[in-house]
Design a protein around this motif. Structure first.
Motif, short mmCIF file in Angstrom:
data_model
loop_
_atom_site.label_atom_id
_atom_site.label_comp_id
_atom_site.label_asym_id
_atom_site.label_seq_id
_atom_site.Cartn_x
_atom_site.Cartn_y
_atom_site.Cartn_z
N LEU A 47 43.55 10.90 8.38
CA LEU A 47 42.45 10.98 9.35
C LEU A 47 41.10 11.02 8.64
O LEU A 47 40.13 10.41 9.12
N ARG A 48 41.03 11.74 7.54
CA ARG A 48 39.77 11.78 6.81
C ARG A 48 39.42 10.41 6.24
O ARG A 48 38.24 10.01 6.22
N ALA A 49 40.43 9.67 5.79
CA ALA A 49 40.16 8.33 5.27
C ALA A 49 39.59 7.43 6.35
O ALA A 49 38.62 6.68 6.12
N TRP A 50 40.17 7.51 7.55
CA TRP A 50 39.65 6.68 8.65
C TRP A 50 38.26 7.16 9.08
O TRP A 50 37.42 6.36 9.48
N ALA A 51 38.03 8.46 9.03
CA ALA A 51 36.70 8.98 9.37
C ALA A 51 35.65 8.47 8.39
O ALA A 51 34.52 8.13 8.78
N GLU A 52 36.01 8.38 7.11
CA GLU A 52 35.08 7.82 6.13
C GLU A 52 34.88 6.33 6.33
O GLU A 52 33.76 5.82 6.19
N LEU A 53 35.96 5.64 6.65
CA LEU A 53 35.84 4.19 6.87
C LEU A 53 34.93 3.90 8.06
O LEU A 53 34.07 3.01 7.99
N LEU A 54 35.11 4.63 9.15
CA LEU A 54 34.36 4.39 10.38
C LEU A 54 33.02 5.11 10.40
O LEU A 54 32.25 4.93 11.35
N ARG A 55 32.77 5.96 9.39
CA ARG A 55 31.50 6.69 9.31
C ARG A 55 31.20 7.42 10.63
O ARG A 55 30.18 7.16 11.29
N ARG A 120 43.47 4.21 0.04
CA ARG A 120 43.86 5.08 1.15
C ARG A 120 44.04 4.32 2.45
O ARG A 120 44.78 4.77 3.34
N ILE A 121 43.38 3.18 2.59
CA ILE A 121 43.53 2.34 3.78
C ILE A 121 43.70 0.91 3.30
O ILE A 121 42.94 0.43 2.45
N ALA A 122 44.67 0.23 3.88
CA ALA A 122 44.93 -1.16 3.50
C ALA A 122 43.86 -2.07 4.10
O ALA A 122 43.37 -1.82 5.21
N PRO A 123 43.47 -3.13 3.39
CA PRO A 123 42.46 -4.05 3.94
C PRO A 123 42.88 -4.65 5.28
O PRO A 123 42.05 -4.81 6.18
N GLY A 124 44.15 -5.00 5.42
CA GLY A 124 44.61 -5.57 6.69
C GLY A 124 44.47 -4.60 7.84
O GLY A 124 44.16 -5.00 8.98
N ALA A 125 44.70 -3.31 7.58
CA ALA A 125 44.55 -2.32 8.64
C ALA A 125 43.10 -2.22 9.09
O ALA A 125 42.81 -2.08 10.28
N ALA A 126 42.16 -2.27 8.14
CA ALA A 126 40.75 -2.21 8.51
C ALA A 126 40.33 -3.43 9.33
O ALA A 126 39.60 -3.30 10.32
N LEU A 127 40.80 -4.60 8.93
CA LEU A 127 40.46 -5.81 9.68
C LEU A 127 41.07 -5.78 11.08
O LEU A 127 40.43 -6.17 12.06
#
Length: 417
Positions: A47-55, A120-127
């Protein structure tokens, strides 16, 4: 004895070679084997990784766009405003995920701690997240009407074009400024569209009353959004007198006018174009912040923070003047609360954005430049509050300012840049 000696010899050879016994990739521990192994990321870490990704700390700068847009068209926040806020949040987060996906190779060098370069997050998941959030934002905008969907489509196209093509070009700051401008216009369009639909339905159902008497008198009373009777009555009568006459039907009772809430000045009939001056002011601030952010990784630029500081001072002065753009609609008359709150909001905007920019101009190091960018992002909240107060909605401005403590507290845990 020979088997024991053989096992001891094998163990000694493994120690000499530095080998370790193999273990399953995810071992279990605890009384019943339910605790995850240390090398397996926990739910909190994901969850923290996604919080950092999404700012997520920058999310609090988004709702004020729709609220300022609603105030600019002279309407209370309604269902359309809520849909615009949801659509803006989804499209904003889609841009964040897409930004890190597009910059994954650059971040591997300049920011290896970011979620994608660190693994921590795969590029495909972010896309995939960017695509899903974009679709959700357009779906929410579509619920507010076709005009709102058209504005949201332009906003989504601008976000994707910026992240994939325009970010590292001269058009990058202009593209980001256009996105913020469209976001405020989305709130104005969604609010005006839903409000106009509700008004037209009310007018069609209740606003027209025809009365007929035996004398042939026909009256039509039309009502507008304020509820006042403004129509005309046409009388076509044949007066024969005597026994041929009849009693006339009573005239339709006019509907009472709808009064704005305390501290609120409404201007009926304003179109989304009335929000364009406020949207351009927000876009100008976004342009300056984006120009500074182009140097946050390496630093070294003094001109960009100085130019942004001068722009912030000019925007604060424009907020206090409260003049309309050339050819634009006149601003709503400020209320007493608005005259008190507008200078306070403008001062908060200038302090939040100006102080970090001054520090970055004096010492253009990467940490101070990043701090100036973060201050510019958070300064959008008092800017939106000032725009709402200037449009005659000081209560809405106070509601927007209530997001400042939340944004400040969360920014200490998750960086907005």
């Amino acid at each position: 004895m020979r088997p024991l000696r053989l096992l001891a010899a094998v163990a000694g050879a493994l120690r000499l070679l530095g080998a370790r016994p193999t273990a399953p990739p995810y071992s279990l521990s605890g009384a019943r084997g339910t605790a995850p192994a240390p090398d397996r990321p926990s739910t909190r870490e994901r969850l923290r990784a996604w919080a950092e990704l999404l700012r997520v700390s920058a999310l609090f700068t988004v709702p004020g766009d729709a609220l300022a847009g609603a105030a600019a068209v002279g309407r209370h926040p309604d269902r359309g405003t809520a849909l615009a806020v949801g659509a803006s949040l989804c499209l904003y987060e889609a841009g964040m995920a897409l930004n890190d996906w597009a910059d994954r190779e650059e971040d591997a060098v300049d920011r290896p701690h970011r979620p994608i370069p660190s693994g921590r997050i795969a590029p495909g998941a972010a896309l995939a997240a960017a695509g899903v959030l974009t679709a959700a934002g357009l779906a929410l905008a579509g619920r507010a009407g076709r005009p709102a969907l058209a504005v949201a489509s332009g906003l989504a196209a601008t976000v994707w074009a910026y992240d994939l093509r325009l970010k590292h070009t001269r058009l990058g700051p202009a593209a980001m400024a256009s996105a913020r401008t469209l976001d405020l216009l989305l709130g104005a369009t969604a609010t005006a569209g839903v409000g106009a639909t509700a008004t037209s339905r009310t007018t069609a159902t209740r606003g027209t009353t025809a009365t007929r008497g035996t004398t042939g008198t026909r009256g039509t009373t039309a009502t507008v959004g304020t509820g006042k009777a403004v129509g005309t009555a046409a009388t076509v009568a044949t007066m024969s007198g005597g026994a041929g006459g009849g009693a006339t039907a009573p005239a339709a009772r006019p509907r009472p006018a709808i009064r704005p809430a305390p501290g609120r000045t409404l201007t009926p009939g304003r179109t989304p174009a009335a929000a364009l001056p406020a949207a351009l002011l927000l876009g100008a601030h976004t342009y300056a912040v984006t120009a500074v952010s182009r140097h946050e990784a390496q630093g070294g630029s003094t001109a960009a923070p100085l130019a942004a500081l001068a722009g912030a001072a000019g925007l604060a002065a424009a907020l206090l003047r409260g003049r309309a753009a050339p050819g634009g609609p006149p601003p709503s008359p400020p209320t007493a609360a608005g005259r008190l709150l507008l200078p306070a909001f403008a001062a908060a905007y200038l302090r939040t954005s100006g102080v970090p920019l001054l520090h970055a101009a004096l010492n253009p190091s990467p940490p101070l430049t990043q701090r100036a960018v973060g201050g510019g992002i958070r300064a959008m909240i008092p800017l939106q509050a000032a725009l709402a107060a200037r449009a005659g909605a000081p209560v809405g401005g106070l509601a927007v300012m209530g997001l400042v403590p939340l944004a400040r507290a969360l920014s200490r845990k998750v960086s907005p840049t």
